[in-house]
Design a protein around this motif. Structure first.
Motif, PDB file in Angstrom:
ATOM      1  N   GLY A  66       7.856 -19.536   8.430  1.00 27.59           N
ATOM      2  CA  GLY A  66       8.552 -20.709   8.944  1.00 27.59           C
ATOM      3  C   GLY A  66       8.922 -21.686   7.846  1.00 27.59           C
ATOM      4  O   GLY A  66       9.988 -22.314   7.881  1.00 27.59           O
ATOM      5  N   LYS A  71      11.042 -23.370  10.595  1.00 26.55           N
ATOM      6  CA  LYS A  71       9.994 -23.365  11.620  1.00 26.55           C
ATOM      7  C   LYS A  71      10.574 -23.223  13.019  1.00 26.55           C
ATOM      8  O   LYS A  71      10.029 -22.508  13.865  1.00 26.55           O
ATOM      9  CB  LYS A  71       9.171 -24.654  11.527  1.00 26.55           C
ATOM     10  CG  LYS A  71       8.379 -24.822  10.245  1.00 26.55           C
ATOM     11  CD  LYS A  71       7.598 -26.123  10.274  1.00 26.55           C
ATOM     12  CE  LYS A  71       6.804 -26.327   8.983  1.00 26.55           C
ATOM     13  NZ  LYS A  71       7.696 -26.469   7.811  1.00 26.55           N
ATOM     14  N   ASN A 115       3.851 -22.666  14.086  1.00 23.85           N
ATOM     15  CA  ASN A 115       4.877 -23.643  13.714  1.00 23.85           C
ATOM     16  C   ASN A 115       4.947 -24.865  14.624  1.00 23.85           C
ATOM     17  O   ASN A 115       5.694 -25.790  14.334  1.00 23.85           O
ATOM     18  CB  ASN A 115       6.246 -22.950  13.679  1.00 23.85           C
ATOM     19  CG  ASN A 115       6.372 -21.978  12.527  1.00 23.85           C
ATOM     20  OD1 ASN A 115       6.560 -22.364  11.383  1.00 23.85           O
ATOM     21  ND2 ASN A 115       6.250 -20.679  12.824  1.00 23.85           N
TER      22      ASN A 115
END
Length: 468
Positions: A66, A71, A115
Motif C-alpha cells: 500500500g 493504500k 491499510n
C-alpha cells in the motif's frame, strides 16, 4: 469532520468491523459445523485458524504494498476479494471447500486491515485524527467480540451459511459507497522494490508455527513431526529477523521498536486480544454444551460484550483525549482482570447474573483499553513510520486472536487429557465437570496474560510521567 470524510470513515469502519467479525462469528457455529461435516472439535478450529493465519502472514506485506502503489487501491481490491470469499465460504460442499472460501476471505481481509489505519491517519487532520482512530479501533474490537452473539442470532433463522452470506449485500453497498467517498491515492514511487524474501519467510513462519500448535493437540507435542515443525518455525523467525535487519527496504523496519511507547502498546494489544479470544472460543462451549442453552439464547447472552464495547469504546477515546491514553488503558485492563476472576467462579449452576456481570466487565475492559491504547501507539511514531505502525498494530491484534484460538484450545484439551489420563480432542460429552476443570485452567492463563498486559501498561505510564 467534513461529510465526505465521515462517509469514507464509516466505509472503512464497516469493513474493519466485518473482517474482524469473521474471525469470531463462526465460533458458536463450530459445534454444528463439526457435526454436519463429521469432523472433530479440534479439526473444525481450522475454520477459524486458517483465516487468522493468512491475515497474520500477509498483513505487513500488503501494508508495504500500500505504501508503494497506494493504500486506497489495495483497500478497494481487498473489499472486493473479501466479499467474494464470503459468498464462496457459505456454499456447502465439503470441509476443504469451506477452508478455501475462508482463505479467499482472509486474503481480502489482510488487504483492508493493513491499510485502514493508514488511510484514516492521512485522511484526517491532527485535531480530528484521535477521534477517527478511536472509532476505527472500536469497530475492530466490536467485530472481534460480537461474532458469537451475532452468529447465534443468525443460526436461529437459518443455516451457518448465512454467517458468511450476510457479508455479501453489506460488502456490495460498502464497495459502492467507498468508490465515491474514499480519497484518491497520492502519487507513489512504484520503482520501490518489495521485500519478497522477508514476506515469504514470515508467511512460512506463521504457517509452520500455528500448524504445530494446532496439530499438536491431536498428535501430541512430543511427536517428532510436531517438534520438527516447531524447530523449523523458530529457525524461520530467526532468519526473518536477520534478513529484515540487512535488506535495504525491509517489509518490517525494526527501528520502529526502538520507540518504547509503540512497543509496549503493541505487546499489550497482543495480550489483550489473546485474552479476548479465550472468551470467544471457550464460552460458547460453556453455554451451549455445558449449560445446555440453545444457540439463540446463548447468542443473546454473548451480545452483552459487544453492546458494552459499542457504548464504552467511543467513551474511551473521548476520555483518552482528555486524560491521556495511558491512564484509560490502565482502567480498561483492570476491568478485564476483574472479568477473568469472575469467570474462574463459573460452574454448572452459576446464576445468569454472574455471567452478565462478568460479560459487562469484559466489555468495559476491551472498550476502555483498545481505543486509548491504539491512540497512544499511532501517536507515538514519526509520520514516516505511520504505514508500518498501522500494519504492525493490526498484526499484533490478529496474531493475538490466532494465539488466543490456539492457546485456549491447547490448554483446555491438554488439561482435560491430563485430568482424565487419556487424550481428549473434542468436547467430553456427558462429562461436564471435566470440561469445567479445563475451562478454569484456561482462564487462569487468561488472567495471567491480562495481569502482564496491565503491568506493561502501568510501566509505560510511569515512564512517561517521569519523562514529563
Amino acid at each position: 469532520m467534513k461529510s465526505k470524510r465521515i462517509t469514507a470513515l464509516l466505509t472503512i469502519a464497516l469493513f474493519t468491523f466485518m473482517t474482524s467479525l469473521d474471525s469470531s462469528i463462526v465460533n458458536i457455529a463450530t459445534p454444528i459445523m463439526a457435526r454436519e461435516m463429521n469432523v472433530s472439535s479440534s479439526t473444525i478450529e481450522w475454520v477459524i485458524s486458517i483465516y487468522l493465519m493468512i491475515i497474520s502472514a500477509l498483513i505487513m506485506f500488503f501494508g508495504r504494498l500500500g505504501d508503494i502503489v497506494g493504500k486506497v487501491k489495495i483497500f478497494k481490491i481487498g473489499t472486493l476479494i473479501f466479499t467474494i470469499g464470503s459468498l464462496v465460504a457459505g456454499i456447502k460442499i465439503n470441509f476443504s471447500f469451506l477452508l478455501f472460501g475462508r482463505a479467499i476471505q482472509a486474503l481480502g481481509a489482510a488487504m483492508t486491515m493493513s491499510n485502514n489505519f493508514g488511510i484514516t491517519t492521512e485522511m484526517f487532520p491532527l485535531k480530528e485524527r484521535g477521534r477517527a482512530l478511536a472509532i476505527l479501533a472500536t469497530f475492530f474490537a466490536l467485530g472481534s467480540i460480537a461474532g458469537p452473539s451475532l452468529g447465534g442470532l443468525i443460526l436461529t433463522t437459518g443455516s451457518w451459511s448465512y454467517i458468511f452470506w450476510i457479508n455479501v449485500p453489506i460488502g456490495i453497498v460498502a464497495i459502492l459507497v467507498g468508490n465515491t467517498s474514499l480519497p484518491k491515492d497520492s502519487l507513489k514511487n512504484t520503482n520501490e522494490k518489495l521485500d519478497w524474501y522477508g514476506t515469504t519467510i514470515f508467511a512460512a513462519f506463521i504457517a509452520f508455527f500455528f500448524y504445530a500448535l494446532m496439530q499438536g493437540q491431536t498428535q501430541g507435542y512430543a511427536n517428532p513431526i510436531i517438534l520438527t515443525t516447531l524447530v523449523i518455525a523458530i529457525a524461520l523467525l530467526i532468519a526473518f529477523v536477520i534478513i529484515e535487519c540487512h535488506v535495504k527496504l525491509p517489509m518490517l523496519n525494526f527501528k520502529i521498536f526502538n520507540n518504547a511507547n509503540f512497543t509496549m502498546g503493541v505487546v499489550s494489544a497482543l495480550l489483550a486480544f489473546i485474552v479476548g479470544y479465550f472468551f470467544s472460543i471457550l464460552i460458547p462451549y460453556y453455554l451451549v454444551n455445558a449449560r445446555n442453552y440453545n444457540a439463540s439464547f446463548a447468542g443473546i447472552l454473548l451480545a452483552i460484550i459487544p453492546l458494552t464495547i459499542a457504548f464504552f469504546g467511543p467513551i474511551g477515546g473521548t476520555l483518552a483525549d482528555k486524560f491521556g491514553g495511558e491512564k484509560i488503558s490502565i482502567i480498561g485492563l483492570a476491568s478485564l482482570i476483574i472479568a477473568q476472576i469472575l469467570i474462574l467462579n463459573f460452574n454448572l449452576h452459576s446464576p445468569l447474573g454472574l455471567f452478565i456481570v462478568a460479560s459487562f466487565f469484559y466489555g468495559i475492559g476491551m472498550g476502555l483499553f483498545q481505543s486509548p491504547n491504539n491512540s497512544v501507539i499511532m501517536s507515538s511514531v514519526d509520520k514516516k513510520f505511520l504505514g508500518i505502525a498501522g500494519s504492525v498494530n493490526s498484526l499484533a491484534r490478529n496474531f493475538g486472536m490466532e494465539l488466543g484460538v490456539s492457546l485456549s484450545t491447547i490448554i483446555l484439551y491438554s488439561s482435560m487429557s491430563l485430568r482424565k489420563g487419556k487424550s481428549i480432542t473434542t468436547y467430553p460429552v456427558g462429562q461436564n465437570q471435566l470440561f469445567m476443570f479445563g475451562l478454569h485452567t484456561a482462564f487462569i492463563f487468561a488472567l495471567i496474560f491480562a495481569v502482564i498486559a496491565e503491568i506493561i501498561t502501568i510501566t509505560r505510564f510511569i515512564k512517561n510521567y517521569k519523562n514529563k
